[in-house]
Design a protein around this motif. Sequence first.
Motif, PDB file in Angstrom:
ATOM      1  N   ILE B  11       1.053  -0.950   0.486  1.00 19.00           N
ATOM      2  CA  ILE B  11      -0.212   0.265   0.466  1.00 19.00           C
ATOM      3  C   ILE B  11       0.975   1.189   0.279  1.00 19.00           C
ATOM      4  N   THR B  12       0.619   2.383  -0.798  1.00 17.41           N
ATOM      5  CA  THR B  12       0.866   3.519  -1.101  1.00 17.41           C
ATOM      6  C   THR B  12       0.669   4.413   0.308  1.00 17.41           C
ATOM      7  N   GLU B  15       2.495  11.532   2.903  1.00 19.78           N
ATOM      8  CA  GLU B  15       2.300  11.756   4.312  1.00 19.78           C
ATOM      9  C   GLU B  15       0.949  12.663   4.711  1.00 19.78           C
ATOM     10  N   GLY B  16       0.479  12.207   5.702  1.00 26.01           N
ATOM     11  CA  GLY B  16      -0.680  12.941   6.357  1.00 26.01           C
ATOM     12  C   GLY B  16      -2.336  12.187   6.483  1.00 26.01           C
ATOM     13  N   ALA B  17      -1.836  11.467   4.983  1.00 23.95           N
ATOM     14  CA  ALA B  17      -3.372  10.798   5.170  1.00 23.95           C
ATOM     15  C   ALA B  17      -3.665   9.825   5.290  1.00 23.95           C
ATOM     16  N   SER B  18      -5.231   9.523   5.649  1.00 20.70           N
ATOM     17  CA  SER B  18      -5.289   8.338   7.264  1.00 20.70           C
ATOM     18  C   SER B  18      -4.458   7.184   6.466  1.00 20.70           C
ATOM     19  N   ASP B  85       6.712   6.094   9.158  1.00 22.27           N
ATOM     20  CA  ASP B  85       5.481   5.200   9.163  1.00 22.27           C
ATOM     21  C   ASP B  85       5.728   3.807   7.965  1.00 22.27           C
ATOM     22  N   ALA B  86       6.695   4.087   7.021  1.00 16.95           N
ATOM     23  CA  ALA B  86       6.967   2.846   6.414  1.00 16.95           C
ATOM     24  C   ALA B  86       7.812   2.105   6.794  1.00 16.95           C
ATOM     25  N   THR B 108       2.050  -7.069   4.951  1.00 18.21           N
ATOM     26  CA  THR B 108       1.437  -5.738   4.112  1.00 18.21           C
ATOM     27  C   THR B 108       2.048  -4.783   3.783  1.00 18.21           C
ATOM     28  N   ARG B 109       3.319  -3.770   2.914  1.00 22.02           N
ATOM     29  CA  ARG B 109       4.541  -3.422   3.043  1.00 22.02           C
ATOM     30  C   ARG B 109       3.588  -2.260   2.582  1.00 22.02           C
ATOM     31  N   LEU B 110       4.356  -1.244   3.437  1.00 23.54           N
ATOM     32  CA  LEU B 110       3.868   0.316   3.671  1.00 23.54           C
ATOM     33  C   LEU B 110       4.943   1.587   3.269  1.00 23.54           C
ATOM     34  N   THR B 111       4.937   1.872   2.002  1.00 23.59           N
ATOM     35  CA  THR B 111       5.111   3.056   1.043  1.00 23.59           C
ATOM     36  C   THR B 111       4.521   4.604   1.968  1.00 23.59           C
ATOM     37  N   VAL B 112       4.859   5.228   1.930  1.00 21.21           N
ATOM     38  CA  VAL B 112       4.335   6.833   2.620  1.00 21.21           C
ATOM     39  C   VAL B 112       5.403   7.645   1.491  1.00 21.21           C
TER      40      VAL B 112
END
Lengths: 112, 114
Positions: B11-12, B15-18, B85-86, B108-112
């Motif tokens: 998921i991408t 920054e600042g988004a929920s 948080d990435a 789940t890999r998070l990209t910010v």
Amino acid sequence: DVKVTQSSRYLVKRTGEKVFLECVQDMDHENMFWYRQDPGLGLRLIYFSYDVKMKEKGDIPEGYSVSREKKERFSLILESASTNQTSMYLCASSPFGGAGYTFGSGTRLTVV
Amino acid sequence: AQSVTQPDIHITVSEGASLELRCNYSYGATPYLFWYVQSPGQGLQLLLKYFSGDTLVQGIKGFEAEFKRSQSSFNLRKPSVHWSDAAEYFCAVASPYNNNDMRFGAGTRLTVKP
């Protein structure tokens, strides 16, 4: 700060070598675990131990053995390393009754 | 035996988004549920856990998760994502009767994005 310490961050070993991965915890936890982590597969349990000298097989024990001679130390042994054992290995511990695991930083093992 | 599904591999978000990371479990009763985070090259750190009681659980780093029995879900949320948080996030489930049998999702890999 409570810790689970894995002795090596990176290891490179040759096919056929006997490999020892060491894990030590300082929280007096009864339970200790060895997982391997591979992309897309998450964490898979290799072995766990709920007491000194006790061990139980996890989901993928083939090619591995373990040793727990002291409560704080849990060793993973690759009897004859193979290239398909190249992976990230994670050690964890938990107290009797659960409440979540504490993980070490992992050992990235490459078998060439 | 219990199992966990994390439907989103990657998921991408900006920054600042929920943020909401999905987790579905399979277990015959109410399990113990966990979320862990793994920064690159590191081990897993516990973010939060649910055993019983209030279905909305608060964790560290501003994360929360909600247990929904009817949907067999335990989704992780954060109102405003920070670049730090990435990481990779793992949902896990354990039987209340056998805490030695914890099952993890695939992550789940998070990209910010800046």
